[in-house]
Motif scaffolding. Structure first.
Motif, PDB file in Angstrom:
ATOM      1  N   ARG A   1      36.765 -11.010  56.121  1.00 40.08           N
ATOM      2  CA  ARG A   1      38.113 -11.335  56.636  1.00 40.08           C
ATOM      3  C   ARG A   1      38.059 -11.677  58.131  1.00 40.08           C
TER       4      ARG A   1
ATOM      5  N   GLU B   1      36.679 -14.976  58.581  1.00 40.75           N
ATOM      6  CA  GLU B   1      37.655 -15.989  58.183  1.00 40.75           C
ATOM      7  C   GLU B   1      38.662 -16.217  59.317  1.00 40.75           C
ATOM      8  N   ALA B   2      39.071 -15.100  59.975  1.00 39.18           N
ATOM      9  CA  ALA B   2      40.024 -15.227  61.082  1.00 39.18           C
ATOM     10  C   ALA B   2      39.418 -16.063  62.202  1.00 39.18           C
TER      11      ALA B   2
ATOM     12  N   ASN C   1      39.345 -19.601  61.147  1.00 35.70           N
ATOM     13  CA  ASN C   1      40.696 -20.178  61.269  1.00 35.70           C
ATOM     14  C   ASN C   1      40.993 -20.549  62.710  1.00 35.70           C
TER      15      ASN C   1
END
Ligand code: NAG
Length: 219
Positions: free
Chosen positions: A51, A54-55, A58
């Motif tokens: 996660r 992924e952040a 992003n």
């Protein structure tokens, strides 16, 4: 929420796929469950790492999107500036021999020797520069004459005096002078040079008496 559901599903899956569940003699069920719970915890930690990655990904995507928009904007701006009209001219009074212009009633100076005329704003038959587009224009000029007459010239915008050179009758043999101005013009505005009343200028191929102008930027 989603994470807990995933854990539960995984646990159920493990219960079903584990061969010989409940029939093993070498490990009791409690111990087996603890082992699986540890595995699940480890899996949960990995998921958190993913996660976080992924952040970061992003954030990178956001940055790149912003940069792409900036590049597009700059490209558009650059294309705009290469499409911008190019306007520049430069001329001197005499295209051969010698010219003594003035005193006369038609006081407009018609510069015959045209060095450049990008955009065709300058008309060498009338001596008038007509702005092809709206914008800020820079003009410069020089005048030269002998002491028998007033010498110099006036830069006119749509028939109105703007800036000038001037030299009265004096004991020295000859006089040269120059001046310049930046003018905001709209398309169709006319700029030309005029003699003073009773004035005279001189030129030959040495180019003493000149008139030049160019578009600094359209606006
Ligand atoms: C990353 O972006 C995707 C797509 O917009 C989004 O679905 C996801 O929740 C984002 N992840 C994080 C960790 O912000």
């Amino acid at each position: 929420m989603e994470f807990r559901a995933l854990r539960l599903l995984t646990l159920l899956g493990l219960l079903f796929v584990e061969p010989g569940f409940g029939q093993r003699g070498d490990m009791d069920v409690g111990e087996w469950l603890r082992e699986k719970a540890e595995l699940l915890n480890a899996f949960g930690d990995k998921l958190k790492d993913v996660r976080a990655l992924e952040a970061r990904l992003n954030a990178t995507v956001d940055q790149l999107t912003g940069q792409k928009a900036e590049v597009d904007r700059l490209r558009e701006e650059n294309e705009g500036s290469t499409r911008a009209p190019r306007v520049a001219f430069s001329a001197s009074l005499a295209d051969f021999g010698e010219i003594y212009k003035g005193p006369c009633t038609d006081k407009t100076l018609i510069y015959k020797r045209v060095f450049s005329n990008t955009g065709d704003g300058y008309d060498q038959s009338t001596g008038v520069f007509t702005a092809p587009v709206c914008g800020l224009y820079f003009f410069s000029f020089s005048t030269y004459g002998y002491n028998t007459h007033v010498t110099g010239a006036i830069l006119m915008k749509n028939g109105a005096r703007q800036v000038s050179t001037y030299d009265g009758l004096a004991a020295d043999g000859s006089d040269g002078a120059g001046n310049a101005v930046a003018l905001q013009l709209v398309a169709g505005d006319a700029v030309h040079m005029e003699l003073w009343d009773g004035g005279r200028v001189f030129d030959n191929l040495n180019g003493h008496t000149t008139f030049s102008g160019f578009l600094v930027f359209p606006a």
